[in-house]
Motif scaffolding. Structure first.
Motif, mmCIF file in Angstrom:
data_model
loop_
_atom_site.group_PDB
_atom_site.id
_atom_site.type_symbol
_atom_site.label_atom_id
_atom_site.label_comp_id
_atom_site.label_asym_id
_atom_site.label_seq_id
_atom_site.Cartn_x
_atom_site.Cartn_y
_atom_site.Cartn_z
ATOM 1 N N ALA A 268 0.830 -1.204 0.000
ATOM 2 C CA ALA A 268 0.000 0.000 0.000
ATOM 3 C C ALA A 268 0.864 1.255 0.000
ATOM 4 N N GLN A 269 1.965 1.238 0.765
ATOM 5 C CA GLN A 269 2.846 2.406 0.817
ATOM 6 C C GLN A 269 3.521 2.645 -0.530
ATOM 7 N N ALA A 270 3.910 1.566 -1.212
ATOM 8 C CA ALA A 270 4.529 1.710 -2.525
ATOM 9 C C ALA A 270 3.571 2.350 -3.517
ATOM 10 N N ALA A 271 2.293 1.999 -3.424
ATOM 11 C CA ALA A 271 1.295 2.603 -4.311
ATOM 12 C C ALA A 271 1.116 4.088 -4.019
ATOM 13 N N LEU A 272 1.274 4.474 -2.766
ATOM 14 C CA LEU A 272 1.135 5.895 -2.400
ATOM 15 C C LEU A 272 2.378 6.701 -2.743
ATOM 16 N N ASP A 273 3.542 6.046 -2.736
ATOM 17 C CA ASP A 273 4.798 6.765 -2.974
ATOM 18 C C ASP A 273 4.904 7.325 -4.381
ATOM 19 N N ILE A 274 4.136 6.813 -5.327
ATOM 20 C CA ILE A 274 4.275 7.271 -6.706
ATOM 21 C C ILE A 274 3.674 8.654 -6.922
ATOM 22 N N VAL A 275 3.038 9.239 -5.910
ATOM 23 C CA VAL A 275 2.496 10.597 -6.071
ATOM 24 C C VAL A 275 3.602 11.636 -5.916
ATOM 25 N N SER A 276 4.808 11.191 -5.569
ATOM 26 C CA SER A 276 5.946 12.105 -5.472
ATOM 27 C C SER A 276 7.168 11.399 -6.038
ATOM 28 N N ILE A 277 8.200 12.182 -6.339
ATOM 29 C CA ILE A 277 9.469 11.630 -6.812
ATOM 30 C C ILE A 277 10.543 12.012 -5.803
ATOM 31 N N THR A 278 11.305 11.015 -5.369
ATOM 32 C CA THR A 278 12.372 11.238 -4.391
ATOM 33 C C THR A 278 13.716 10.842 -4.997
ATOM 34 N N ALA A 279 14.780 11.339 -4.403
ATOM 35 C CA ALA A 279 16.130 11.028 -4.877
ATOM 36 C C ALA A 279 16.493 9.598 -4.484
ATOM 37 N N PRO A 280 16.904 8.759 -5.441
ATOM 38 C CA PRO A 280 17.255 7.369 -5.105
ATOM 39 C C PRO A 280 18.615 7.240 -4.442
ATOM 40 N N PHE A 281 19.465 8.275 -4.558
ATOM 41 C CA PHE A 281 20.791 8.248 -3.935
ATOM 42 C C PHE A 281 21.285 9.685 -3.809
ATOM 43 N N ASP A 282 22.344 9.875 -3.032
ATOM 44 C CA ASP A 282 22.961 11.197 -2.916
ATOM 45 C C ASP A 282 23.552 11.589 -4.266
ATOM 46 N N GLY A 283 23.303 12.817 -4.693
ATOM 47 C CA GLY A 283 23.836 13.235 -5.983
ATOM 48 C C GLY A 283 23.508 14.676 -6.302
ATOM 49 N N VAL A 284 23.641 15.016 -7.589
ATOM 50 C CA VAL A 284 23.395 16.367 -8.088
ATOM 51 C C VAL A 284 22.338 16.285 -9.181
ATOM 52 N N ILE A 285 21.381 17.199 -9.144
ATOM 53 C CA ILE A 285 20.358 17.270 -10.184
ATOM 54 C C ILE A 285 21.011 17.851 -11.442
ATOM 55 N N THR A 286 21.070 17.057 -12.503
ATOM 56 C CA THR A 286 21.726 17.489 -13.737
ATOM 57 C C THR A 286 20.734 17.785 -14.860
ATOM 58 N N SER A 287 19.454 17.559 -14.614
ATOM 59 C CA SER A 287 18.441 17.911 -15.606
ATOM 60 C C SER A 287 17.089 18.022 -14.912
ATOM 61 N N VAL A 288 16.343 19.085 -15.243
ATOM 62 C CA VAL A 288 14.993 19.295 -14.713
ATOM 63 C C VAL A 288 14.046 19.419 -15.896
ATOM 64 N N GLU A 289 13.089 18.480 -15.989
ATOM 65 C CA GLU A 289 12.186 18.440 -17.137
ATOM 66 C C GLU A 289 10.729 18.679 -16.744
ATOM 67 N N VAL A 290 10.474 19.152 -15.526
ATOM 68 C CA VAL A 290 9.097 19.289 -15.057
ATOM 69 C C VAL A 290 8.928 20.631 -14.361
ATOM 70 N N LEU A 291 7.728 21.209 -14.488
ATOM 71 C CA LEU A 291 7.393 22.490 -13.864
ATOM 72 C C LEU A 291 6.061 22.369 -13.140
ATOM 73 N N PRO A 292 5.822 23.194 -12.119
ATOM 74 C CA PRO A 292 4.516 23.186 -11.451
ATOM 75 C C PRO A 292 3.394 23.437 -12.468
ATOM 76 N N GLY A 293 2.322 22.657 -12.338
ATOM 77 C CA GLY A 293 1.191 22.795 -13.243
ATOM 78 C C GLY A 293 1.231 21.866 -14.429
ATOM 79 N N ASP A 294 2.360 21.190 -14.652
ATOM 80 C CA ASP A 294 2.453 20.251 -15.773
ATOM 81 C C ASP A 294 1.524 19.060 -15.543
ATOM 82 N N LEU A 295 0.875 18.615 -16.630
ATOM 83 C CA LEU A 295 0.081 17.388 -16.602
ATOM 84 C C LEU A 295 1.000 16.246 -17.014
ATOM 85 N N VAL A 296 1.197 15.284 -16.131
ATOM 86 C CA VAL A 296 2.140 14.205 -16.388
ATOM 87 C C VAL A 296 1.407 12.874 -16.450
#
Length: 478
Positions: A268-296
């Motif tokens: 059940a928690q895994a099904a709920l987690d898909i409403v957000s995206i989290t970092a899978p490991f420590d790192g640097v964001i090298t590309s941003v392809e999404v903006l607030p209001g986007d329909l995904v």
């Protein structure tokens, strides 16, 4: 095609193209070339034998983060270049845009968590009930064995025993009534369970007292004896079953029940987690392809994340050189994008299997960039030099001075340092060892420190000494 192969081809082409011209004009230009002869004074020095290749920088950990459900983006909490930690929330969806499956997952999570909580909270009560069942079964067995024993021949009691039996009935009846009152007044699960045990024991004692008094009055016949024996066997089986059940739950909930409840929670928690995206490991964001209001929708790319603390370069090494490459060897790296700076690296992996491409076999070698800084980025082309051998004190000659004559390597030594002319050059056969881009190690040859070797001997010397059709063997690098 690798850099070294290109150099060999170019040199070979120049030699072939110059043969005709050299044969015609070498003697005519000999006296003029004498003034242009360049020499090198032989000396001892350190030498690093290297294998040169090129490759592309990449991050050891790199991931494209995508959406797994539909919805409208509520917020984006990071920008390109931001450093993030594992499980840090990068973006999420608005509640009103979530599909129905998310709400069903929320309900399932609540239900699963309650089920797990009930297992832990109900464990003491279940254990108390199981303990009570054991006590009841043991009392039943005692009663059955007692009835069987006193009905054996010659076991009847005297008249005084009958009076004592009647007194015991009275006493156990009063005790039973007292335990019944205590049970009625008990509050709380644990107190209620304890009172239940005491009441049951009192009832059993009263029933035994009644039976014994009645038996003294009437007695048992031969038909009742097999019944008593059967009752003992049944009571014993019931006691063993009750003890097994108590042993199973006395230390807490059934592990299988716990596992199932926890699996429900995780799903059940895994099904709920898909409403957000989290970092899978420590790192640097090298590309941003999404903006607030986007329909995904599922599969829509949101971010790229790279761990820039651990940068690698893969290079292909030819089968000729691969046996010289070992894990742990030092490497120097230069980048066209970073001028005037040299970086250090180390071989961390050597592929045991070669790959054939366009008729050539190469082996993949992975190099870690040890001292990478902000200028070194994934995607940059790196020229790498793998140090396959390090000689601290070698007798060195320039590679430009080495020639092939009649199948052996030679250098031309100036016999008169004050008058370096073609007629005073001595051809000296040499055996070479390790080599770098500029120098080679002299293992054997009539050379000593201070001797002058000619870096650019006239071509006429080469052609006069070399037999027709003879040239450097395939793969010669100098």
């Amino acid at each position: 095609m690798k850099k070294r192969t290109i150099i060999i081809i170019v040199v070979a082409a120049l030699v072939i193209a110059g043969v005709t011209y050299g044969l015609v004009s070498a003697r005519q230009g000999q006296s003029a070339n004498d003034d242009d002869l360049q020499t090198f004074e032989i000396a001892y020095g350190p030498l690093s034998a290297v294998v040169d290749e090129t490759g592309e920088v990449y991050a050891d950990q790199s991931a494209m983060l995508v959406w797994e459900t539909t919805g409208i983006v509520r917020e984006v909490t990071v920008e390109m270049g931001d450093e993030v930690k594992t499980d840090q929330i990068l973006t999420n969806l608005t509640d009103t845009s979530l599909p129905q499956s998310i709400y069903l997952a929320q309900q399932e999570l609540i239900s699963a968590e309650r089920a797990l909580e009930d297992l832990y909270e109900g464990a003491p009560v279940a254990a108390a009930n199981a303990q009570l069942a054991v006590a009841n079964a043991r009392d039943a067995l005692d009663g059955s064995e007692y009835r069987l024993a006193i009905n054996q021949p010659g076991q009847r009691a005297a008249p005084e025993e009958y009076k004592a039996a009647k007194a015991r009935v009275y006493i156990t009846q009063k005790a039973m009534q007292s335990r019944q009152q205590a049970f009625n007044n008990a509050s709380g699960k644990m107190n209620k369970a304890k009172s239940q045990i005491e009441l049951t024991n009192a009832i059993n004692q009263y029933q035994q007292a009644i039976w014994y008094k009645n038996w003294l009055e009437v007695g048992a016949d031969e038909i009742e004896m097999p019944i008593f024996e059967g009752n003992v066997a049944v009571s014993l089986a019931n006691l063993e079953a009750a003890e097994r059940e108590y042993d199973r739950i006395k230390d807490g909930p059934d592990p299988d029940d716990i596992t199932m409840a926890e699996a429900r929670i995780s799903a059940a928690q895994a099904a709920l987690d898909i409403v957000s995206i989290t970092a899978p490991f420590d790192g640097v964001i090298t590309s941003v392809e999404v903006l607030p209001g986007d329909l995904v929708s599922p599969g829509t790319v949101a971010f790229r994340i790279d761990n820039l603390d651990y940068l690698l370069v893969d290079v292909g090494v030819s089968e000729v050189d691969i046996n010289q490459i070992k894990v742990g060897q030092p490497v120097t790296l230069v980048f066209d994008a970073v001028l005037g700076k040299e970086y250090q690296g180390e071989v961390v992996e050597v592929s045991p299997v070669g790959v054939q491409q366009q008729g050539l076999v190469s082996f993949e070698v992975t190099i870690e960039v040890i001292d990478a800084d902000v200028d070194v980025r994934p995607g940059l082309t790196a020229a790498v030099s793998i140090v396959v051998r390090q000689v601290e004190n070698a007798l060195l000659v320039p590679n430009r001075s080495v020639r092939w004559v009649r199948g052996e390597q030679v250098v031309y030594m100036a016999t008169d340092p004050d008058n370096v002319i073609t007629e005073k050059l001595k051809m000296v056969p040499v055996t070479l060892g390790a080599s770098s881009d500029e120098f080679s190690e002299v293992l054997d040859g009539d050379l000593a420190v201070g001797d002058l070797v000619v870096i650019n001997p006239p071509s006429v010397n080469l052609f006069e000494e070399m037999e027709p059709g003879q040239g450097p063997p395939p793969g010669f690098d100098h």
